[in-house]
Design a protein around this motif. Structure first.
Motif, PDB file in Angstrom:
ATOM      1  N   ASP A  71       3.613  10.981  -3.707  1.00 53.41           N
ATOM      2  CA  ASP A  71       2.658  11.982  -2.897  1.00 53.41           C
ATOM      3  C   ASP A  71       3.381  13.076  -1.778  1.00 53.41           C
ATOM      4  O   ASP A  71       3.293  14.108  -1.725  1.00 53.41           O
ATOM      5  N   GLN A  79      -0.277   3.152  -9.804  1.00 55.84           N
ATOM      6  CA  GLN A  79      -1.693   3.134  -9.289  1.00 55.84           C
ATOM      7  C   GLN A  79      -2.067   2.213  -8.278  1.00 55.84           C
ATOM      8  O   GLN A  79      -2.777   2.626  -7.366  1.00 55.84           O
ATOM      9  N   ALA A  80      -1.292   1.298  -8.143  1.00 66.65           N
ATOM     10  CA  ALA A  80      -1.638   0.163  -6.963  1.00 66.65           C
ATOM     11  C   ALA A  80      -1.197   0.899  -5.649  1.00 66.65           C
ATOM     12  O   ALA A  80      -1.555   0.185  -4.573  1.00 66.65           O
ATOM     13  N   LEU A  81      -0.337   1.869  -5.662  1.00 62.71           N
ATOM     14  CA  LEU A  81       0.140   2.173  -4.558  1.00 62.71           C
ATOM     15  C   LEU A  81      -0.701   3.274  -3.814  1.00 62.71           C
ATOM     16  O   LEU A  81      -1.302   4.176  -4.527  1.00 62.71           O
ATOM     17  N   GLU A  82      -1.134   3.419  -2.574  1.00 59.58           N
ATOM     18  CA  GLU A  82      -1.862   4.341  -1.859  1.00 59.58           C
ATOM     19  C   GLU A  82      -1.153   5.616  -1.556  1.00 59.58           C
ATOM     20  O   GLU A  82      -1.567   6.674  -1.604  1.00 59.58           O
ATOM     21  N   THR A  83       0.106   5.265  -1.148  1.00 51.64           N
ATOM     22  CA  THR A  83       1.186   6.641  -0.533  1.00 51.64           C
ATOM     23  C   THR A  83       2.611   6.170  -1.157  1.00 51.64           C
ATOM     24  O   THR A  83       3.044   5.169  -1.020  1.00 51.64           O
ATOM     25  N   LYS A 135       0.928  -1.096   0.013  1.00 48.65           N
ATOM     26  CA  LYS A 135      -0.104  -0.049   0.097  1.00 48.65           C
ATOM     27  C   LYS A 135       0.949   1.259  -0.048  1.00 48.65           C
ATOM     28  O   LYS A 135       0.331   2.406  -0.399  1.00 48.65           O
ATOM     29  N   MET A 136       2.152   1.044   0.378  1.00 47.21           N
ATOM     30  CA  MET A 136       3.040   2.183   0.544  1.00 47.21           C
ATOM     31  C   MET A 136       4.365   1.869   0.420  1.00 47.21           C
ATOM     32  O   MET A 136       4.812   0.981   0.487  1.00 47.21           O
TER      33      MET A 136
END
Length: 582
Positions: free
Chosen positions: A261, A241-245, A217-218
C-alpha cells in the motif's frame, strides 16, 4: 593429488570445472544412499568403532533402524537403497569401501536441506562421517558450507564489526521469547509467513516449542523482498489479503513493492555510509563503505526513514540512542577495535581507517576443523546438549515429532520424481538453485545483465534434450512450466548436464503475473510460483522449495509481455494512467 567425486543429480559447474568423477543420485534420496553406505561400513566391519565409542552418543539406538530390527523392519541394505536412489547396489558398497580406505572429506551443500525432511540428510551425513572416524583429521571429516563465503580459507581470529542496533553500553542481545506478545509468538519461522497471515491463533510445532500465530493487521518489509523468498506465490497472494496495511522500504520496484500500500524509497549503499566485514568466515578485514553521492530522487537511508517514523510517536531518541548515521558507523568500528585490542589485533583510530578505506588483519593460519574436539572431547566439547556428536538425540526424540525422530530416518516426500508420489502427473523434478549471475533476486532488474542469460526474454529453464524432444521443445523455445500450484513462462535451455526427469529454474527471478487473479500466469519465470509452501519438519519449519514436481510444455499462441520490471506508474484514484506532461 586429491580425488573428487560429485554426488548429485546434475553435472554441476563445480564438477565440470574440476572435470571430476560424477555419481548420479535420484533427487531427494540422499538419505537412503547414505544409510546403505553406513550399512556397508557396519556389516563389513569397516567403521571406526573406537571413534564411535569415544566421540559419539547413541549409535546403539541407531543400529536397530539401520539393520531392520526396529518398527519398520526394513534392513537398509544397498539393494533396498538402490531401488529408491537409483545408484546400483554394488556401486554403493564400493563407494563406502573406498571412503573407509582413504582420507575422506564429506562436503555437503546447503541445497539438500531445502526440501521436505531436509534435516535428515545433514544429520545422516554427520553419522556417516563419524563412522569413517576421520572428523578432526587433516583432509577428513565433514563440512556443511565449503561452497560459501570463503569457508576453508584460514581464519584470522580477529573480530569483525557488529551491527545496528548494538547497545551503546552493554551490547544488544535480542531476546527471542516465542510467547511474549499477549500469549502470541513475537517470532515465527520465516518460511511460515503465508500460514500465519490467515490463521491467527493457530499453533504449530517449532524446535520443541509451540508457536501461536499472532493476529496481524500491518506489516513493514525492509531489507528483504518477501515476494521473492516465499514459496507458493498463489498461496501468498491469498494470504496477503489478511493484511490491512503493507509498507515496503526498498530501492527497487520489486514484487513486494507492487503488492504494498505504501512504498518508502530507500537509497542504495552507494548513497549512504556504512561499515562491513571483509571475508565472512575468514575475518580478513574491515571495509569503510563510503557513500559516492548524496541520495537521489527523495530517497533516504533506512536509518533516516526509521528515525523519522519513530519521531512521529516520540520514540526516536530510543531508536537512535542519540547518534546519527556516521556516529553509529564510528561506534561500531570502535567496538570492533576494542575487542581486537583484547585479542592482540591492533587497529588504527577511526579517522585514519575512514581515510584509508579499509583495514586488513594478518593472514590466518591453517587449522583443522574439530581437531581440538578430537584431541580432548571433554575440554573442547561441541555445542550439543552432551558435548559429543549425537547420533541419537534424546532432546529431539523427547519432542515426539513424527517427521523428525531421535535419529535420521528415510521418509517419503509428498512428491518425488523417478517413480515417487505424483510423478505420474508431474514427472519432472524442478530444482530452484541459486543463480550464478545475480545474488538471489538482486540484479534481476538489470536489463543489460538479463540479456546475457535470458531466453526469449524470460528466465532460462534448464532441461535434458531427451525430455525436450519428447515434448516437441527446441533450445530457445518459450515454454510453460506448471503444476497444481502455479504456472510460469520460461525459455528452454537444453543441456546434457541435466539428466532425464530433472530441470532447473534458478531462484530470484522476479515475479510478474498477468494479473491479480489466483493462478495467473507468471510472465518471467519465477520458480516459487510452482514451489510448495510446507515446513521441512516440525523441528525447523524451514523451506521445502526443492520438493517440487512440474510438467513443461511448449507455449503456443501470443505470449504476454513480461510484467516483472518497470514502474512505478502514476494512476488516478479510479486506476486510469496519469499522462506525464514531460
Amino acid at each position: 593429488e586429491i580425488e573428487v567425486l560429485s554426488i548429485d543429480p546434475v553435472r554441476t559447474k563445480t564438477r565440470n570445472y574440476l572435470n571430476c568423477a560424477h555419481q548420479y543420485v535420484n533427487p531427494l534420496t540422499d538419505v537412503p544412499l547414505m544409510l546403505a553406505m553406513a550399512h556397508t561400513l557396519y556389516t563389513e566391519n569397516l567403521y571406526d568403532k573406537k571413534f564411535i565409542d569415544t566421540y559419539t552418543l547413541g549409535f546403539d539406538r541407531f543400529l536397530p533402524y539401520l539393520l531392520g530390527k526396529s518398527e519398520d523392519n526394513v534392513e537398509k541394505t544397498p539393494e533396498w537403497a538402490s531401488k529408491i536412489c537409483g545408484v546400483p547396489a554394488e556401486t554403493i558398497r564400493n563407494l563406502a569401501r573406498k571412503m573407509a580406505k582413504t582420507r575422506t572429506m564429506l562436503m555437503i551443500g546447503w541445497a539438500i536441506q531445502r526440501h521436505q525432511h531436509g534435516e535428515q540428510p545433514y544429520w545422516m551425513a554427520a553419522i556417516l562421517a563419524a563412522m569413517l572416524g576421520q572428523i578432526g583429521l587433516p583432509g577428513g571429516g565433514i563440512s556443511y558450507s565449503h561452497h560459501y563465503s570463503g569457508v576453508g580459507v584460514p581464519g584470522t581470529g580477529a573480530a569483525t564489526p557488529g551491527s545496528f542496533p548494538l547497545n551503546v553500553d552493554t551490547g544488544y542481545k535480542p531476546k527471542y521469547d516465542i510467547t511474549d506478545f499477549k500469549g502470541f509468538a513475537s517470532v515465527i519461522p520465516v518460511a511460515r509467513f503465508s500460514d500465519r497471515l490467515p490463521n491467527p491463533g493457530k499453533e504449530i510445532n517449532f524446535n520443541g516449542s509451540k508457536v501461536k500465530f499472532p493476529p496481524l493487521k500491518m506489516a513493514i518489509f525492509t531489507g528483504c523482498n518477501q515476494w521473492h523468498r516465499q514459496s507458493d506465490r498463489n498461496k501468498l497472494k491469498e494470504a496477503w489479503q489478511a493484511l490491512e496495511t503493507i509498507v515496503a522500504i526498498d530501492y527497487n520496484w520489486t514484487a513486494t513493492c507492487r503488492f504494498s500500500d505504501i512504498v518508502l524509497p530507500a537509497c542504495t549503499t552507494f548513497e549512504r555510509n556504512d561499515i562491513d566485514a571483509y571475508g565472512s568466515y575468514s575475518g580478513r578485514g574491515v571495509i569503510a563503505m563510503q557513500k559516492c553521492i548524496d541520495p537521489l530522487f527523495n530517497s533516504r537511508p533506512d536509518f533516516e526513514i526509521f528515525r523519522e517514523l519513530t519521531k512521529r510517536f516520540s520514540r526516536d531518541a530510543e531508536y537512535t540512542r542519540g547518534m546519527n548515521e556516521m556516529q553509529w558507523v564510528e561506534h561500531l568500528y570502535e567496538e570492533c577495535r576494542k575487542e581486537n585490542a583484547r585479542k592482540n589485533f591492533p587497529m588504527p583510530a577511526f579517522a585514519e581507517f575512514w581515510k584509508k578505506g579499509y583495514h586488513l588483519f594478518p593472514d590466518g593460519t591453517g587449522m583443522v576443523s574439530h581437531a581440538a574436539f578430537r584431541e580432548d572431547a571433554e575440554l573442547n566439547a561441541l555445542g550439543t546438549p552432551s558435548g559429543f556428536i549425537e547420533i541419537y538425540s534424546r532432546k529431539i526424540a523427547s519432542y515426539g515429532y513424527a517427521d523428525c525422530k531421535g535419529h535420521p530416518i528415510w521418509m517419503e516426500k509428498v512428491e518425488r520424481s523417478h517413480g515417487g508420489p505424483k510423478s505420474d502427473r508431474f514427472p519432472l523434478w524442478m530444482q530452484s538453485a541459486h543463480p550464478d549471475k545475480r545474488l538471489h533476486s538482486q540484479l534481476c532488474e538489470s536489463e543489460p545483465l538479463r540479456s546475457t542469460y535470458a531466453i526469449a526474454g524470460r528466465e532460462p529453464v534448464f532441461m535434458n534434450p531427451g525430455d525436450a524432444q519428447k515434448r516437441g521443445i527446441a533450445h530457445g523455445d518459450l515454454v510453460r512450466v506448471f503444476n497444481d500450484r502455479g504456472q510460469a513462462l520460461a525459455g528452454a535451455h537444453l543441456s546434457e548436464d541435466f539428466p532425464p526427469g530433472v530441470v532447473r529454474l534458478q531462484e530470484g527471478a522476479w515475479y510478474g503475473p498477468t494479473g491479480p487473479k489466483i493462478g495467473a500466469l507468471d510472465t518471467y519465470g519465477d520458480p516459487n510460483t510452482m514451489a510448495p509452501d510446507i515446513g521441512s519438519s516440525s523441528l525447523a519449519q524451514a523451506t521445502s522449495a526443492n520438493t517440487c514436481l512440474v510438467e513443461i510444455e511448449k507455449f503456443v499462441g501470443t505470449a504476454p509481455a513480461v510484467t516483472s520490471f518497470g514502474g512505478p506508474y502514476e494512476v488516478t484514484p479510479d486506476g486510469r494512467p496519469v499522462v506525464n506532461p514531460r
